[in-house]
Design an enzyme around this catalytic site. Structure first.
Site, PDB file in Angstrom:
ATOM      1  N   HIS A 189       0.833  -1.205   0.000  1.00  0.00           N
ATOM      2  CA  HIS A 189       0.000   0.000   0.000  1.00  0.00           C
ATOM      3  C   HIS A 189       0.869   1.257   0.000  1.00  0.00           C
ATOM      4  O   HIS A 189       0.584   2.228  -0.717  1.00  0.00           O
ATOM      5  CB  HIS A 189      -0.906   0.028   1.234  1.00  0.00           C
ATOM      6  CG  HIS A 189      -1.904  -1.079   1.283  1.00  0.00           C
ATOM      7  ND1 HIS A 189      -1.795  -2.130   2.169  1.00  0.00           N
ATOM      8  CD2 HIS A 189      -3.041  -1.301   0.580  1.00  0.00           C
ATOM      9  CE1 HIS A 189      -2.827  -2.943   2.016  1.00  0.00           C
ATOM     10  NE2 HIS A 189      -3.594  -2.472   1.049  1.00  0.00           N
ATOM     11  N   ASP A 232      -3.562  -7.502  -7.631  1.00  0.00           N
ATOM     12  CA  ASP A 232      -4.914  -7.862  -8.079  1.00  0.00           C
ATOM     13  C   ASP A 232      -5.066  -7.383  -9.517  1.00  0.00           C
ATOM     14  O   ASP A 232      -5.663  -6.340  -9.795  1.00  0.00           O
ATOM     15  CB  ASP A 232      -5.969  -7.242  -7.168  1.00  0.00           C
ATOM     16  CG  ASP A 232      -7.340  -7.882  -7.371  1.00  0.00           C
ATOM     17  OD1 ASP A 232      -7.583  -8.395  -8.480  1.00  0.00           O
ATOM     18  OD2 ASP A 232      -8.159  -7.874  -6.446  1.00  0.00           O
TER      19      ASP A 232
END
Length: 288
Positions: free
Chosen positions: A37, A152
């Site tokens: 992140h 993802d």
């Protein structure tokens, strides 16, 4: 870093920056932040003057058999990491603010084709939830750019397609997957792994690497590429470690349709269960 919970507070701050002629980058998250992140925040700094992050555990993208209540929430630790990374604004709305009518009456966004297989098949309704919340957050933040992790891969394609199809004036910036030394992709779900499970989890990426080399070898020898046979071998190897393969497919890198002999830009998509954790990973593959 300024933290806001209410939509009006968010819009007021965005309006002030716009009046100053500043550009805005956005990083949406569900919290429980890790180095992957933070790499999105780092990349965002390269593309805009101000960085906005959000933390919102989105109920719309959780299926009936997925326990949203057990999703890890680490707000104070997350805030500290975002401050160090140089985030300017953190938006932390509640479900009642995002879905005031409740999920049953909420309008939604659906992206056909790229949402249909793989995680979309294993988790029905998941990408509808992802597209809807990202679209809503884009409308609230109105960023110039938004950064998403390539771990993802399918999600990135869904969001990129949505932005193109709905003519949103936002540039989507894919950011490479951050991995542990073992090759395991960083994920909030890695926290569910026991020490023994974490030792075998890197086999997912290792077998994607093997599959990529096998495809390259067939291509280099001008052989017919047996995508189905090779993926079965890779799945069997993953299963032999104690994990359980959900899916493993070789696809066209943009459309995510099953790969053909003529395709040169490919991606291998895979998901496997390792104990309580469902791990996803991928490996882009260029045959050109």
């Amino acid at each position: 870093m300024k933290t806001v919970t209410h939509i009006n507070e968010l819009r007021n701050q965005i309006s002030q920056w716009r009046q100053q002629g500043l550009t805005i980058a956005f990083v949406p998250t569900m919290g429980n932040l890790h180095a992957g992140h933070i790499s999105l925040i780092t990349h965002a700094h390269q593309h805009a003057d101000k960085i906005v992050a959000s933390i919102f555990v989105n109920p719309m993208q959780f299926g009936a058999n997925e326990d949203i209540d057990s999703y890890p929430r680490t707000m104070e630790e997350d805030k500290a990491k975002l401050v160090v990374a140089g985030t300017d604004l953190l938006f932390t709305p509640t479900p009642d603010m995002i879905y005031p009518k409740g999920l049953a009456k909420q309008s939604y966004v659906e992206v056909p084709n790229v949402s249909d297989g793989y995680c979309g098949e294993s988790r029905p309704g998941h990408f509808r939830g992802v597209a809807t919340i990202v679209c809503k957050l884009f409308n609230l933040v109105q960023p110039d750019v938004a950064c998403f992790g390539l771990k993802d891969y399918q999600q990135v394609q869904v969001i990129t397609t949505m932005v193109e199809d709905l003519s949103m004036p936002i540039t989507i910036i894919p950011v490479d997957t951050i991995r542990e030394e073992s090759g395991l992709a960083l994920s909030s779900r890695n926290g569910y792994l026991t020490p023994d499970e974490k030792a075998i989890a890197p086999a997912l990426q290792q077998n994607l690497q093997w599959l990529a080399q096998a495809i390259k070898a067939s291509h280099a020898n001008s052989d017919s590429i047996d995508f189905i046979g090779l993926t079965k071998k890779a799945a069997n190897a993953i299963n032999s470690t104690g994990m359980h393969t959900d899916y493993i497919h070789v696809c066209h890198a943009q459309t995510l349709q099953p790969a053909s002999e003529d395709d040169k830009q490919l991606v291998i998509l895979a998901a496997a269960h390792c104990g309580k954790a469902r791990l996803i990973d991928n490996l882009p593959l260029n045959l050109d």
